[in-house]
Scaffold this motif. Structure first.
Motif, PDB file in Angstrom:
ATOM      1  N   HIS A 134      -0.173   5.167   7.503  1.00  0.00           N
ATOM      2  CA  HIS A 134      -0.223   6.746   7.384  1.00  0.00           C
ATOM      3  C   HIS A 134      -1.702   5.946   6.876  1.00  0.00           C
ATOM      4  CE1 HIS A 134       3.039   9.083   7.687  1.00  0.00           C
ATOM      5  NE2 HIS A 134       3.738   7.388   6.618  1.00  0.00           N
ATOM      6  N   PHE A 135      -2.295   4.747   6.228  1.00  0.00           N
ATOM      7  CA  PHE A 135      -2.928   4.282   5.489  1.00  0.00           C
ATOM      8  C   PHE A 135      -3.919   3.430   6.285  1.00  0.00           C
ATOM      9  CE2 PHE A 135      -0.153   6.344   2.563  1.00  0.00           C
ATOM     10  CZ  PHE A 135      -0.718   7.600   2.636  1.00  0.00           C
ATOM     11  N   PRO A 186       5.420   7.043  10.681  1.00  0.00           N
ATOM     12  CA  PRO A 186       4.225   7.410  10.913  1.00  0.00           C
ATOM     13  C   PRO A 186       4.228   7.087  12.542  1.00  0.00           C
ATOM     14  CG  PRO A 186       4.563   4.902   9.333  1.00  0.00           C
ATOM     15  CD  PRO A 186       5.309   5.944   9.692  1.00  0.00           C
ATOM     16  N   LYS A 209       0.730  -0.957   0.090  1.00  0.00           N
ATOM     17  CA  LYS A 209      -0.055  -0.204   0.154  1.00  0.00           C
ATOM     18  C   LYS A 209       0.636   0.612  -0.045  1.00  0.00           C
ATOM     19  CE  LYS A 209      -4.130  -1.664   3.045  1.00  0.00           C
ATOM     20  NZ  LYS A 209      -4.413  -1.746   3.694  1.00  0.00           N
TER      21      LYS A 209
HETATM   22 FE1  SF4 Z   1       2.859   0.859   4.209  1.00  0.00          FE
HETATM   23 FE2  SF4 Z   1       1.140   2.360   5.674  1.00  0.00          FE
HETATM   24 FE3  SF4 Z   1       4.051   2.060   6.292  1.00  0.00          FE
HETATM   25 FE4  SF4 Z   1       2.644   3.598   3.953  1.00  0.00          FE
HETATM   26  S1  SF4 Z   1       2.506   3.803   5.754  1.00  0.00           S
HETATM   27  S2  SF4 Z   1       4.580   1.981   3.959  1.00  0.00           S
HETATM   28  S3  SF4 Z   1       1.326   1.928   3.555  1.00  0.00           S
HETATM   29  S4  SF4 Z   1       2.744   0.758   6.411  1.00  0.00           S
END
Ligand code: SF4
Length: 360
Positions: A325-326, A308, A298
Motif C-alpha cells: 500500500h505504501f 495490497p 512500515k
Molecule cells: Fe508493509 Fe506495504 Fe505490506 Fe503494509 S502493505 S505491511 S507497508 S509491505
C-alpha cells in the motif's frame, strides 16, 4: 507481447493438511497463492525469496511436475494445463529443468551417456537412429566436459561437473525455456561462478530463456534481466534487475537487500541494515491483509486488513510492480553495492571450462 514465451496467470497451489483418525483435510498449506508473471524469449527471470516462500513449487508447476490448484500457464500460445498425451509430451521438449542437487538428481547406476541420452529415448525423432552417442558427446563438449567420459558414472565426477551433466540433460532437446531450480546453491562458492558463466554462454548460443530460482541475491543479480521477489507464496515485487536492486519499492525487498554482504570494504560503514523482527509465518496460516505485515517496518492499520494489489506504483517506472500500500522507491544502492562497478569477486574472470579436466 509478441516476445512472451511463457505466461503464468494467477497460479495457486494449496496442499491439504490431513488430520484425525480418518485423515480428513483440516487445513491447507498455501505454497503458491496467486502468482502472475511473463517470461520473454531469451531473457533470464530471477525468482528470489527465503526458504519456503514457494519459489521451487512455482518452478515445478511451470514444468507441470505439479498440477496447480488453479491458474494457468501459457507456453508460446499454448495452454499447458489443457494439453494431454502426445501434445503435452511435445510441449515438454521446449521446457526443461535443472535441479538443485547434482548429487541426488542423477541416477548413480546409470552412465553419463545414459543420463544425458535419456530424453532421446522418449523423443525418438530428435536424433537419427544410432546417433545418440554422437549427440551426447556433443552435449558433453558444450558443457565443458570431456566427451571421452561418456561411459563414466556420476560418482566419478565432482559436484560442479555433475551439475554440468544435469545442464547437458536439460538442453539435450534444445528447449526454449530452462527452469533452473537453485542450480548452484549446493556447490562450493569457487565452482558457482563457473556454472553461472556456463549458463550465460549457453543462453547466448542457444537463445534460451531461464527462470532462475535462487535465494542468493548476488547470484540472481548477476545473471538476471528481471527479478521477482516472493514472500509466503506471493510475488511482492517484480521489475528489471536495475529497478529491483537499485530502486526497490517493497519493504521486504528493501530488507533482503540491506542484508546482502558488501564486497567493497570502504562501503561497509555506510550500510543501513533493516532488521526484520518476528519469524516467517506459516504458509498454513498466513497473516490477514498483507502477508508481510507481522514483520514489516512500515506497516499501518490498513495492512492487516487489506491485501495490497500487485501493480505498478506511482513512483515506480514502467512494469516495475509491487504489492504494498505504501510502496516507495528507496535508494539503497550505496548500502548494498553488488553493482557493476564493484563486481562480486566470484564472477570475475572465471572460465567456465576450468573444470573440464578435473575428472582426469
Ligand atoms: Fe508493509 Fe506495504 Fe505490506 Fe503494509 S502493505 S505491511 S507497508 S509491505
Amino acid at each position: 507481447m509478441a516476445d512472451v514465451i511463457l505466461q503464468a496467470t494467477d497460479l495457486v497451489k494449496h496442499y491439504p493438511i490431513k488430520g484425525g483418525v480418518l485423515r480428513h483435510t483440516v487445513g491447507w498449506v498455501k505454497a503458491v497463492d496467486g502468482v502472475s508473471f511473463e517470461l520473454h524469449k531469451g531473457e533470464t527471470l530471477g525468482i528470489v525469496g527465503e526458504s519456503g516462500c514457494g519459489k521451487s513449487t512455482l518452478g515445478r508447476i511451470l514444468m507441470r511436475l505439479e498440477e496447480p490448484t488453479s491458474g494457468s500457464v501459457n507456453f508460446d500460445g499454448i495452454e499447458m494445463y489443457k494439453q494431454s498425451g502426445s501434445a503435452m509430451r511435445k510441449l515438454r521438449r521446449d521446457i526443461q529443468i535443472v535441479f538443485q542437487d547434482p548429487y541426488t538428481s542423477l541416477n548413480p547406476r546409470k552412465t553419463v551417456g545414459d543420463i544425458i541420452g535419456e530424453p532421446f529415448e522418449i523423443h525418438r525423432d530428435v536424433v537419427p537412429k544410432g546417433g545418440r552417442d554422437k549427440a551426447v558427446r556433443e552435449l558433453l563438449d558444450m558443457v565443458g566436459l570431456n566427451p571421452e567420459h561418456i561411459n563414466r558414472y556420476p560418482h566419478q565426477f565432482s559436484g560442479g561437473q555433475r551439475q554440468r551433466i544435469g545442464i547437458a540433460r536439460g538442453i539435450a532437446l534444445k528447449p526454449k525455456v530452462l527452469i533452473c531450480d537453485e542450480p548452484v546453491s549446493a556447490l562450493d562458492v569457487s565452482v558457482q561462478a563457473q556454472v553461472i558463466n556456463l549458463l550465460e554462454e549457453l543462453q547466448a548460443e542457444l537463445g534460451l530463456a531461464y527462470v532462475f530460482i535462487a535465494h542468493d541475491l548476488s547470484v540472481v543479480r548477476h545473471i538476471s534481466d528481471r527479478v521477482g521477489v516472493m514472500y509466503l507464496g506471493k510475488m511482492v515485487e517484480l521489475g528489471t534487475e536495475d529497478e529491483v536492486y537499485e530502486r526497490p519499492t517493497h519493504p521486504y525487498t528493501q530488507a533482503l537487500l540491506s542484508a546482502v554482504p558488501v564486497p567493497d570494504p570502504t562501503l561497509r560503514g555506510k550500510r543501513e541494515q533493516i532488521v526484520l523482527t518476528g519469524d516467517v509465518p506459516s504458509p498454513a496460516n498466513p497473516p490477514s491483509g498483507c502477508r508481510f505485515h507481522t514483520r514489516c517496518f512500515k506497516a499501518q492499520d490498513i495492512c492487516s486488513v487489506e491485501d495490497p494489489e500487485f501493480i505498478a506504483r506511482p513512483d515506480g517506472v514502467g512494469e516495475h510492480r509491487s504489492a504494498c500500500h505504501f510502496a516507495q522507491v528507496r535508494q539503497i544502492v550505496e548500502t548494498v553495492d553488488v553493482s557493476d562497478e564493484t563486481p562480486d569477486p566470484r564472477f570475475a574472470d572465471v572460465d567456465h571450462r576450468d573444470l573440464s579436466s578435473a575428472a582426469e
